[in-house]
Motif scaffolding. Sequence first.
Motif: not given
Lengths: 286, 109
Positions: A81, A83-84, A87
């Motif tokens: 999460a 890492e998301r 983005e």
Amino acid sequence: MNRRLFAAHSALLLIVASITGKAVLADPVDDSLQIDGTEIITRAPAPEGLPFDQVLSGWLFREAETRATEADSFANPGMLAVERGAEIWNTVEGTMGKSCASCHQDAAKTMKDVGAHYPKWDAASGKPLNVELRINKCRVDNMGAEPYKFDDPNQLALTSYIKHQSLGTPVGIDLSQGQMQSWWDRGKELYYTRTGQLNLACASCHEGATGKYIRADHLSQGQVNGFPTYRFNTAGMVSLHNRFRGCIRDTRAEMPAAFSDELMALEVYVTWRGTGLSVETPSVRQ
Amino acid sequence: MATTPKPRVRVPKSAAAGEVIVLKTLISHEMESGQRKDKDGKTIPRKIINKFTCEFNGQPVFSCDLDPAISANPYFEFSAKVTESGTFKLTWVDDDGSVYTDEQKIEVA
């Protein structure tokens, strides 16, 4: 010494021990936590006014395997999460053609330690804002984007990413700003008010019964320093207000809406109760 | 997390010849079991990663079949003995035919 008296004493001690439930305590473990070389404070002196000496991270109440998963940032599924969230941080959205990074640049610098001091007083809206609401305000005011709906996966990811920048930083909120103190008072009242068909207050379990079993589970102090948290039971991220609502549902009471004044007041108060504990986001719980 | 599955892999960058190294892999995936029903009572179709393989310079190192009882975001940790420099190729196969891959180089001194 009178031998018989001594024996009687020992017997009495045993009885007292069994009444206070010592035998069934799932005590907090004696263990320490480092994540990627960062020391995580899992025990801190309790702020003035709490009935215990130390505030304890929920990590200390979990099984060895669960603790190990959090200690290894690679194995921690909550990092997906995060890492998301990274983005999303760099994704342009809304009518003004901006991403979070357009204004805030590198989150590792600009968001460092920020999440540890939320909820924060917001004079414009006349209430405290948590990270989720702060993100929404930014999206609406500065990006021309739609605010996230409660528990939108992107909201969870971005909140986790921002709070993760405070990993290891001790939690501390500023109650001197605006009317934070009165929200704290209201949160405290809610914390000690019994609700629902089971007639339980937050304090019934998390203050009066810390370390004991609730069915097969260990009761922690209910600290919130690790939210949003990865839970194995849902195999996903759980936000603080989702957790509040779940707890209240379990007392068979009517659940206040997420981000309602009740739950914001509770967040202010419960966050304060964990003053001094490190931010653990994303923590891992069962 | 209904986003595109994204693998995370951790392999040491270098190792001594004959050393046993540990590989860790994690992939974001909902692993929908096919047993659950949605709000209208309709079965949610199964969508899981059903196969995982790891090859080193074309030689199989590790592989396994996955079944619906495996929970979301499957994590694998296994070890391999390396005798030469090369590339680990890791492959996840989805029920819908999608294949997710990742490659990791290792220097063996």
